[in-house]
Enzyme design. Structure first.
Site, short mmCIF file in Angstrom:
data_model
loop_
_atom_site.label_atom_id
_atom_site.label_comp_id
_atom_site.label_asym_id
_atom_site.label_seq_id
_atom_site.Cartn_x
_atom_site.Cartn_y
_atom_site.Cartn_z
N ASN A 209 0.85 -1.20 0.00
CA ASN A 209 0.00 0.00 0.00
C ASN A 209 0.88 1.24 0.00
O ASN A 209 2.10 1.15 0.00
CB ASN A 209 -0.96 -0.02 1.20
N ASP A 278 -4.10 -6.25 4.86
CA ASP A 278 -5.09 -7.12 5.50
C ASP A 278 -5.08 -8.53 4.92
O ASP A 278 -5.53 -9.47 5.56
CB ASP A 278 -6.49 -6.51 5.37
N PHE A 322 -4.37 3.64 14.65
CA PHE A 322 -4.66 4.63 13.62
C PHE A 322 -5.83 4.13 12.79
O PHE A 322 -6.02 2.92 12.65
CB PHE A 322 -3.44 4.84 12.72
N LYS A 340 -11.22 -3.09 18.59
CA LYS A 340 -9.83 -3.52 18.82
C LYS A 340 -9.40 -3.28 20.27
O LYS A 340 -8.24 -3.46 20.61
CB LYS A 340 -8.89 -2.81 17.84
#
Ligand code: CTP
Length: 399
Positions: A209, A278, A322, A340
């Site tokens: 990414n 991911d 983040f 999370k």
């Protein structure tokens, strides 16, 4: 003003702005600091050592091989005594020398030996300041952990108008204050993840990414400056590891997961700034995949969610995540914070100008587990890192 226990070593180099360094010394002495001045030969063409000696109350150092000075002050003593090192004004020449690792006079030798934070205040003609070599040198110094104070704009002594003026002594003194004050993360052991991960398709191709790692590296730099022990687990980036930070380099999400798990026990807090892929290819081809005729399919399987796994056994550690979003910023971030089990999340809209992946700035909103929300304006990633730690400290102390 009561005396502080801080020693500030000020390096004065040869520029017309030397006269402002005189006022800076006066202000710092007035604030209670012990100030020790080192002058280069060039600086002595502009102001006499006597001026600085009188104001600082200490002999001015200038010669590496002067026996009297060496026995009275000593260049290593000078380097060790500093709580903060300031170079003001810093000429293009001194900046080039430091960036090139040259130590051929007292100031550059002491600088090479010091472990104190260093603040550099460049001042020069606008075209010199714009020179790409000078700019590259400043970037290099910034990368390795030196603090650079941007010059001010206005009328320059050379007759030009523009950027290059030494900021006013009050501005430099305020920056000195800020750098001296910030030891507020001492005792913390931060585990920080940064950068992208790469998931191999075959020996020459991968999925990744657009993360540059700049935010994570800014966080590592800021935490180390504020006194924390820092370990930085980083995917592939083009960035140099900040001074005083331990770097663990990884490539894939699984490697990052393993490295983070290994370091987690010793950490007091985690900042997950990495943009972890991911998914990864189900299989990595051993040989380069050859072009075929029809469409080709790539099967992917999920990578571990590193920070989510940490959130399941926090053991009193604080977790900061983040959220890179392109829509419904705060709602998506709040969901991630909850799911999370994070203590704080820093949300940014990566589609917004000034807030993208590779830039030096960010526009972020900080959310915390108590429902606190802090929307921040456009700022440098370095400034944002400091704001994140300010929020972290406030959250910890229940403010
Ligand atoms: N994160 C992680 N491991 C992953 C994915 C994300 O540790 N496999 C962390 C990131 O470092 C970040 C936070 O989780 O701190 C959120 O990352 P983000 O990519 O925004 O969220 P995802 O959970 O992957 O959600 P989505 O991609 O669906 O938006």
């Amino acid at each position: 003003m009561a005396a502080t226990d801080k020693t500030i070593v000020i390096g004065v180099t040869g520029g017309i702005a030397c006269y402002k360094a005189v006022e800076l010394v006066r202000l710092l002495v007035k604030a209670g600091h012990r100030v020790q001045v080192i002058m280069t030969r060039g600086a002595m063409e502009f102001v006499t050592p006597l001026t600085f000696q009188t104001l600082s109350g200490h002999p001015v150092a200038s010669e590496t091989f002067n026996l009297t000075q060496e026995s009275e002050i000593g260049h290593i003593n000078l380097a060790d005594s500093a709580d903060l090192f300031v170079i003001a004004p810093a000429t293009a020449n001194i900046i080039g020398k430091i960036a090139g690792g040259i130590a051929d006079d007292l100031l550059t030798t002491v600088l090479m030996a010091t472990q104190a934070p260093v603040l550099i205040a460049p001042a020069m003609n606008i075209h010199m300041y714009d020179n790409p070599i000078l700019q590259e040198n400043l970037r290099k110094l910034h990368r390795v952990g030196y603090h650079i104070l941007e010059p001010a704009e206005g009328f320059l002594a050379c007759g030009y108008e523009g950027k290059g003026r030494l900021p006013d002594p009050e501005v430099i003194a305020a920056e000195v204050d800020r750098l001296l004050r910030k030891n507020d993360l001492t005792g913390e052991r931060f585990l920080i993840t940064a950068g992208p991960t790469r998931e191999a398709i075959d020996p020459v191709r991968y999925i990744s990414n657009r993360s540059s790692g700049k935010m994570g590296y800014a966080l590592a730099r800021a935490a180390a400056r504020r006194g924390a022990d820092v370990v930085l687990v980083s995917g592939p980036t083009a960035l140099a590891c900040p001074a005083g930070v331990r770097l663990v380099s990884v490539t894939t999400a699984v490697e990052m997961h393993d490295a983070v798990n290994k370091e987690f026990g010793a950490a007091t807090a985690v900042v997950a700034a990495a943009a972890v892929a991911d998914y990864r290819p189900v299989a990595t081809a051993e040989q380069k995949i050859k072009r075929g005729k029809g469409p080709m399919e790539l099967r992917l399987e999920p990578n571990p969610d590193i920070v989510k796994a940490l959130g399941e056994h926090k053991n009193g550690k604080l977790l900061i995540g983040f959220a890179a979003e392109t829509q419904d910023l705060t709602a998506n971030a709040a969901k991630k914070l909850r799911e999370k089990n994070l203590d704080m999340i820093v949300a940014n809209n990566v589609a917004e100008a000034g807030s993208g992946f590779d830039g030096d700035t960010n526009i972020a909103t900080i959310l915390d587990r108590n429902g606190g929300t802090q929307a921040l304006p456009l700022m440098s990633k370095d400034d944002l890192a400091d704001r994140i730690y300010d929020h972290f400290l406030a959250l910890k102390s229940g403010r």
